[in-house]
Design a protein around this motif. Sequence first.
Motif, PDB file in Angstrom:
ATOM      1  N   ASP A  13       1.494   1.733 -10.176  1.00 39.93           N
ATOM      2  CA  ASP A  13       0.536   0.833  -9.531  1.00 39.93           C
ATOM      3  C   ASP A  13      -0.814   1.538  -9.417  1.00 39.93           C
ATOM      4  O   ASP A  13      -0.871   2.761  -9.268  1.00 39.93           O
ATOM      5  CB  ASP A  13       0.979   0.470  -8.103  1.00 39.93           C
ATOM      6  CG  ASP A  13       2.183  -0.456  -8.074  1.00 39.93           C
ATOM      7  OD1 ASP A  13       2.460  -1.118  -9.100  1.00 39.93           O
ATOM      8  OD2 ASP A  13       2.847  -0.528  -7.017  1.00 39.93           O
ATOM      9  N   ILE A  15      -4.047   0.722  -6.892  1.00 32.92           N
ATOM     10  CA  ILE A  15      -4.296  -0.150  -5.747  1.00 32.92           C
ATOM     11  C   ILE A  15      -5.682   0.103  -5.163  1.00 32.92           C
ATOM     12  O   ILE A  15      -6.115   1.256  -5.051  1.00 32.92           O
ATOM     13  CB  ILE A  15      -3.231   0.109  -4.647  1.00 32.92           C
ATOM     14  CG1 ILE A  15      -1.819  -0.095  -5.205  1.00 32.92           C
ATOM     15  CG2 ILE A  15      -3.459  -0.789  -3.438  1.00 32.92           C
ATOM     16  CD1 ILE A  15      -0.737   0.575  -4.405  1.00 32.92           C
ATOM     17  N   THR A  17      -7.835  -1.133  -1.686  1.00 31.87           N
ATOM     18  CA  THR A  17      -7.898  -1.853  -0.416  1.00 31.87           C
ATOM     19  C   THR A  17      -9.262  -1.557   0.214  1.00 31.87           C
ATOM     20  O   THR A  17     -10.007  -0.710  -0.292  1.00 31.87           O
ATOM     21  CB  THR A  17      -6.778  -1.398   0.556  1.00 31.87           C
ATOM     22  OG1 THR A  17      -7.148  -0.155   1.167  1.00 31.87           O
ATOM     23  CG2 THR A  17      -5.439  -1.253  -0.146  1.00 31.87           C
ATOM     24  N   GLY A  27       5.256   3.076  -8.072  1.00 31.40           N
ATOM     25  CA  GLY A  27       5.418   1.770  -7.444  1.00 31.40           C
ATOM     26  C   GLY A  27       6.630   1.054  -8.013  1.00 31.40           C
ATOM     27  O   GLY A  27       7.515   1.666  -8.609  1.00 31.40           O
ATOM     28  N   TYR A  87      -6.948  -5.699  -2.784  1.00 26.02           N
ATOM     29  CA  TYR A  87      -6.706  -6.492  -1.585  1.00 26.02           C
ATOM     30  C   TYR A  87      -8.020  -6.898  -0.929  1.00 26.02           C
ATOM     31  O   TYR A  87      -8.984  -6.133  -0.910  1.00 26.02           O
ATOM     32  CB  TYR A  87      -5.860  -5.699  -0.578  1.00 26.02           C
ATOM     33  CG  TYR A  87      -4.415  -5.594  -0.993  1.00 26.02           C
ATOM     34  CD1 TYR A  87      -3.480  -6.547  -0.604  1.00 26.02           C
ATOM     35  CD2 TYR A  87      -3.977  -4.547  -1.810  1.00 26.02           C
ATOM     36  CE1 TYR A  87      -2.159  -6.462  -1.002  1.00 26.02           C
ATOM     37  CE2 TYR A  87      -2.658  -4.457  -2.215  1.00 26.02           C
ATOM     38  CZ  TYR A  87      -1.755  -5.417  -1.804  1.00 26.02           C
ATOM     39  OH  TYR A  87      -0.449  -5.334  -2.207  1.00 26.02           O
ATOM     40  N   ARG A  94      -4.765 -10.961  -2.257  1.00 23.23           N
ATOM     41  CA  ARG A  94      -5.152  -9.922  -3.219  1.00 23.23           C
ATOM     42  C   ARG A  94      -5.425 -10.562  -4.572  1.00 23.23           C
ATOM     43  O   ARG A  94      -4.980 -11.680  -4.860  1.00 23.23           O
ATOM     44  CB  ARG A  94      -4.041  -8.877  -3.354  1.00 23.23           C
ATOM     45  CG  ARG A  94      -2.780  -9.387  -4.033  1.00 23.23           C
ATOM     46  CD  ARG A  94      -1.649  -8.390  -3.993  1.00 23.23           C
ATOM     47  NE  ARG A  94      -0.498  -8.858  -4.747  1.00 23.23           N
ATOM     48  CZ  ARG A  94       0.707  -8.321  -4.703  1.00 23.23           C
ATOM     49  NH1 ARG A  94       0.922  -7.257  -3.926  1.00 23.23           N
ATOM     50  NH2 ARG A  94       1.698  -8.802  -5.418  1.00 23.23           N
ATOM     51  N   THR A  96      -4.939  -9.804  -8.651  1.00 20.39           N
ATOM     52  CA  THR A  96      -4.346  -8.952  -9.677  1.00 20.39           C
ATOM     53  C   THR A  96      -5.411  -8.646 -10.719  1.00 20.39           C
ATOM     54  O   THR A  96      -5.995  -9.563 -11.304  1.00 20.39           O
ATOM     55  CB  THR A  96      -3.133  -9.633 -10.322  1.00 20.39           C
ATOM     56  OG1 THR A  96      -2.093  -9.749  -9.343  1.00 20.39           O
ATOM     57  CG2 THR A  96      -2.609  -8.832 -11.506  1.00 20.39           C
ATOM     58  N   ASP A 232      -2.146  -0.203   3.391  1.00 18.73           N
ATOM     59  CA  ASP A 232      -1.841  -0.765   2.075  1.00 18.73           C
ATOM     60  C   ASP A 232      -0.531  -1.556   2.171  1.00 18.73           C
ATOM     61  O   ASP A 232       0.525  -0.974   2.375  1.00 18.73           O
ATOM     62  CB  ASP A 232      -1.705   0.366   1.044  1.00 18.73           C
ATOM     63  CG  ASP A 232      -1.159  -0.120  -0.299  1.00 18.73           C
ATOM     64  OD1 ASP A 232      -1.288  -1.326  -0.587  1.00 18.73           O
ATOM     65  OD2 ASP A 232      -0.603   0.703  -1.043  1.00 18.73           O
ATOM     66  N   THR A 234       1.126  -3.054  -0.151  1.00 17.02           N
ATOM     67  CA  THR A 234       1.943  -3.052  -1.376  1.00 17.02           C
ATOM     68  C   THR A 234       3.352  -2.524  -1.073  1.00 17.02           C
ATOM     69  O   THR A 234       3.512  -1.480  -0.475  1.00 17.02           O
ATOM     70  CB  THR A 234       1.303  -2.165  -2.461  1.00 17.02           C
ATOM     71  OG1 THR A 234      -0.062  -2.522  -2.608  1.00 17.02           O
ATOM     72  CG2 THR A 234       2.025  -2.322  -3.785  1.00 17.02           C
TER      73      THR A 234
END
Length: 307
Positions: A13, A15, A17, A27, A87, A94, A96, A232, A234
């Motif tokens: 992943d 990520i 935020t 992930g 996010y 969120r 993608t 986070d 996730t």
Amino acid sequence: MNKLLIVGTVAFDAIETPFGKTDKILGGAGTYIGLSAAFFNLQSAIVSVVGDDFPQEYLDLLTERNIDISGLEIVKGGKTFFWSGRYHNDLNSRDTLDTQLNVLADFQPKVPENYKNADVVMLGNLHPLVQSGVLDQLESKPKLVVLDTMNFWMDCALPELLDVIKRVDVITINDEEARQLSGEYSLVKAAAKIQEMGPEFVVIKKGEHGALLFHGNQVFFAPALPLEEVFDPTGAGDTFAGGFAGFITQSENVSFENMKNAIIYGSNLASFCVEKFGTERMVGLDKQEVVSRLKQFKSLTQFDIEL
């Protein structure tokens, strides 16, 4: 010792935020479920696939927690599934940014021989045909089959999803997904409709607002623990699912009353997951912290009232 079979992605992943961003980190639904279930007294195995770009240190991390990875296929010359997301400020929504299926595109699950009689099966978020393919390989009916899915599969593989839903005992989805799957806005009506599709139990996750458990006309609500910092989200839903399935596997009790406890255990573990990026908090978590926070959950939800 009871056996838990976990099916789900093991992935990379990236990520972002409001509090920071990461490059590629560990992930995947199967990873979070496995790390969460490792806090219980059970045997577990992950069925998934990665490429040969997947670091040995991540494989070691799983085996150090007594997770059997003989069902984790490593494709030579292949690339591991990758997801990247950003996010929004509320952390509930969120975007993608990138999804690369890579080796997951042609994944054919292979259940290890010694897990074809698993006591509990946790079908993490994956294509419904992969989830069905795992159930087809079992030699005996598990005490419980739990399925997690998402709106993506409702949009592009609904007939296959409905087929696998018929075969499970518990489904865990969020409130938006429950409404989409059932066509009902009321979550009570949505749960009743979903139970008609096959599952005896419906768990509806509401993120920072807790989780609901439905069984016939019975309903249980577990709040989410109010946290000072959410870093986070996730993997929180997968961590919840791992805690839920792990507790059921350990306790050997699939009653509605015991599932109330499983919901609390799942919510408790998920509350840790969100405190750092990716799997970092779950990897560093110790059992004493888990027990201490369970006491917080108990005090949060217990009261005396004269009737």
